[in-house]
Design an enzyme around this catalytic site. Sequence first.
Site, PDB file in Angstrom:
ATOM      1  CB  SER A  22      -0.881  -0.032   1.255  1.00 60.79           C
ATOM      2  OG  SER A  22      -1.614   1.152   1.407  1.00 60.79           O
TER       3      SER A  22
ATOM      4  CG  ASP B  91       1.787  -5.211   3.486  1.00 59.86           C
ATOM      5  OD1 ASP B  91       0.889  -5.422   4.315  1.00 59.86           O
ATOM      6  OD2 ASP B  91       2.023  -4.084   3.030  1.00 59.86           O
TER       7      ASP B  91
ATOM      8  CE1 TYR C 110       3.468   7.055  12.341  1.00 59.51           C
ATOM      9  CE2 TYR C 110       3.705   9.431  12.401  1.00 59.51           C
ATOM     10  CZ  TYR C 110       3.699   8.250  11.687  1.00 59.51           C
ATOM     11  OH  TYR C 110       3.941   8.252  10.338  1.00 59.51           O
TER      12      TYR C 110
ATOM     13  CE  LYS D  34       6.740   6.247  11.308  1.00 60.97           C
ATOM     14  NZ  LYS D  34       7.129   5.229  10.314  1.00 60.97           N
TER      15      LYS D  34
HETATM   16  P1  NAD Z   1      -0.317   2.598   4.348  1.00 57.06           P
HETATM   17  O1  NAD Z   1      -1.241   2.322   5.491  1.00 57.06           O
HETATM   18  O2  NAD Z   1      -0.865   2.983   3.039  1.00 57.06           O
HETATM   19  O3  NAD Z   1       0.667   1.365   4.141  1.00 57.06           O
HETATM   20  C1  NAD Z   1       1.287   0.718   5.205  1.00 57.06           C
HETATM   21  C2  NAD Z   1       1.484  -0.738   4.831  1.00 57.06           C
HETATM   22  O4  NAD Z   1       2.165  -1.365   5.934  1.00 57.06           O
HETATM   23  C3  NAD Z   1       0.178  -1.501   4.606  1.00 57.06           C
HETATM   24  O5  NAD Z   1       0.243  -2.244   3.395  1.00 57.06           O
HETATM   25  C4  NAD Z   1       0.078  -2.415   5.815  1.00 57.06           C
HETATM   26  O6  NAD Z   1      -0.564  -3.648   5.535  1.00 57.06           O
HETATM   27  C5  NAD Z   1       1.546  -2.628   6.157  1.00 57.06           C
HETATM   28  N1  NAD Z   1       1.737  -2.998   7.559  1.00 57.06           N
HETATM   29  C6  NAD Z   1       1.245  -2.369   8.651  1.00 57.06           C
HETATM   30  N2  NAD Z   1       1.600  -3.033   9.755  1.00 57.06           N
HETATM   31  C7  NAD Z   1       2.322  -4.112   9.353  1.00 57.06           C
HETATM   32  C8  NAD Z   1       2.965  -5.165  10.037  1.00 57.06           C
HETATM   33  N3  NAD Z   1       2.906  -5.290  11.377  1.00 57.06           N
HETATM   34  N4  NAD Z   1       3.640  -6.092   9.316  1.00 57.06           N
HETATM   35  C9  NAD Z   1       3.681  -5.997   7.968  1.00 57.06           C
HETATM   36  N5  NAD Z   1       3.094  -5.022   7.265  1.00 57.06           N
HETATM   37  C10 NAD Z   1       2.418  -4.094   7.950  1.00 57.06           C
HETATM   38  O7  NAD Z   1       0.659   3.730   4.921  1.00 57.06           O
HETATM   39  P2  NAD Z   1       1.639   4.759   4.165  1.00 57.06           P
HETATM   40  O8  NAD Z   1       1.015   6.089   4.236  1.00 57.06           O
HETATM   41  O9  NAD Z   1       2.084   4.207   2.864  1.00 57.06           O
HETATM   42  O10 NAD Z   1       2.853   4.772   5.197  1.00 57.06           O
HETATM   43  C11 NAD Z   1       4.052   4.072   4.962  1.00 57.06           C
HETATM   44  C12 NAD Z   1       5.061   4.510   6.000  1.00 57.06           C
HETATM   45  O11 NAD Z   1       5.283   5.910   5.853  1.00 57.06           O
HETATM   46  C13 NAD Z   1       4.614   4.305   7.443  1.00 57.06           C
HETATM   47  O12 NAD Z   1       5.739   3.916   8.211  1.00 57.06           O
HETATM   48  C14 NAD Z   1       4.153   5.671   7.864  1.00 57.06           C
HETATM   49  O13 NAD Z   1       4.277   5.864   9.265  1.00 57.06           O
HETATM   50  C15 NAD Z   1       5.103   6.550   7.097  1.00 57.06           C
HETATM   51  N6  NAD Z   1       4.612   7.902   6.874  1.00 57.06           N
HETATM   52  C16 NAD Z   1       3.491   8.121   6.122  1.00 57.06           C
HETATM   53  C17 NAD Z   1       3.061   9.433   5.946  1.00 57.06           C
HETATM   54  C18 NAD Z   1       1.848   9.776   5.126  1.00 57.06           C
HETATM   55  O14 NAD Z   1       1.471  10.944   5.094  1.00 57.06           O
HETATM   56  N7  NAD Z   1       1.218   8.835   4.459  1.00 57.06           N
HETATM   57  C19 NAD Z   1       3.756  10.487   6.547  1.00 57.06           C
HETATM   58  C20 NAD Z   1       4.877  10.225   7.292  1.00 57.06           C
HETATM   59  C21 NAD Z   1       5.303   8.916   7.453  1.00 57.06           C
END
Ligand code: NAD
Length: 254
Positions: free
Chosen positions: A15, A36, A160, A164
């Site tokens: 994702s 994942d 969180y 991070k």
């Molecule tokens: P998302 O929810 O779209 O994707 C996260 C993916 O991680 C999902 O496919 C989920 O199934 C998988 N996942 C979650 N827990 C898991 C586990 N225990 N084992 C295996 N897989 C697992 O999120 P995203 O927005 O793509 O975020 C990706 C990363 O970027 C995260 O670490 C998030 O904290 C970080 N992030 C995102 C944003 C944002 O604005 N989207 C901002 C800052 C940081």
Amino acid sequence: MKIDGQAALVSGGGSGLGAATARKLAALGAKVGILDFNDAAAQAVAGEVGGVALKVDVSDAAAVDAAIEAACEALGQVPRIVVNCAGIAPAAKVVNREGEPSLDVFDRTLKVNLYGTYNVMSHATRRMVALEPLETGERGVVINTASVAFEDGQMGQVAYAASKGAIAAMCLPAARDFARSGIRVMAIAPGLFHTPMMEGLPEEVSAKIAANVPFPARLGDPGEFAQLAADIVGNAYLNGTVIRLDGAVRLPPR
Ligand code: NAD
């Protein structure tokens, strides 16, 4: 490091930022293994990019080890590129509405975000160190995903931000640990990106967030994250540092 011909692991590749990274690395010629726990999502992205999907909970160290072993076999080589994107972002104040510590949320967030990142990094690099170095002297590169919350966590983001902040803090010592092995460790701290994690927010909240971004005044595109990940792989002098990718946003308290 040239991406073409390498194998790569992307955690959370089913994702959002991880899926965009898997697509980018595959488009640049890498064979991609997606770790994942959402099996259907991982299979869909793997199918699209001609990679392999491994269902695993990244917080389980033994399961991560087994999944990486299976990925190495399926990809036919030990991955030199690792991008950790698996993560969760639950909100909870230190003390909840019932007057109790939010320890369960803190514990779960640290286990997935911090231990999950450590598990994938450690079990991937313990295989990487045995590889022959490339002509640049590099054996591999690890990119971990922090968040701008590592510096400006908002109300309700103690767990969180702690997870991070730790990912950001371990970037330099990990790069130092692996210096003799020619493995670089970098972290990306994204601002606010348009992914399913953000799509859960009400429309007005995400509009308010976008309006806070100086320029470009919009959410980030996952392709922009993937582009930076590819650029980090390609630039051998980037090591041991955290890059904010955020349109100059600084998050307000709430
Ligand atoms: P998302 O929810 O779209 O994707 C996260 C993916 O991680 C999902 O496919 C989920 O199934 C998988 N996942 C979650 N827990 C898991 C586990 N225990 N084992 C295996 N897989 C697992 O999120 P995203 O927005 O793509 O975020 C990706 C990363 O970027 C995260 O670490 C998030 O904290 C970080 N992030 C995102 C944003 C944002 O604005 N989207 C901002 C800052 C940081």
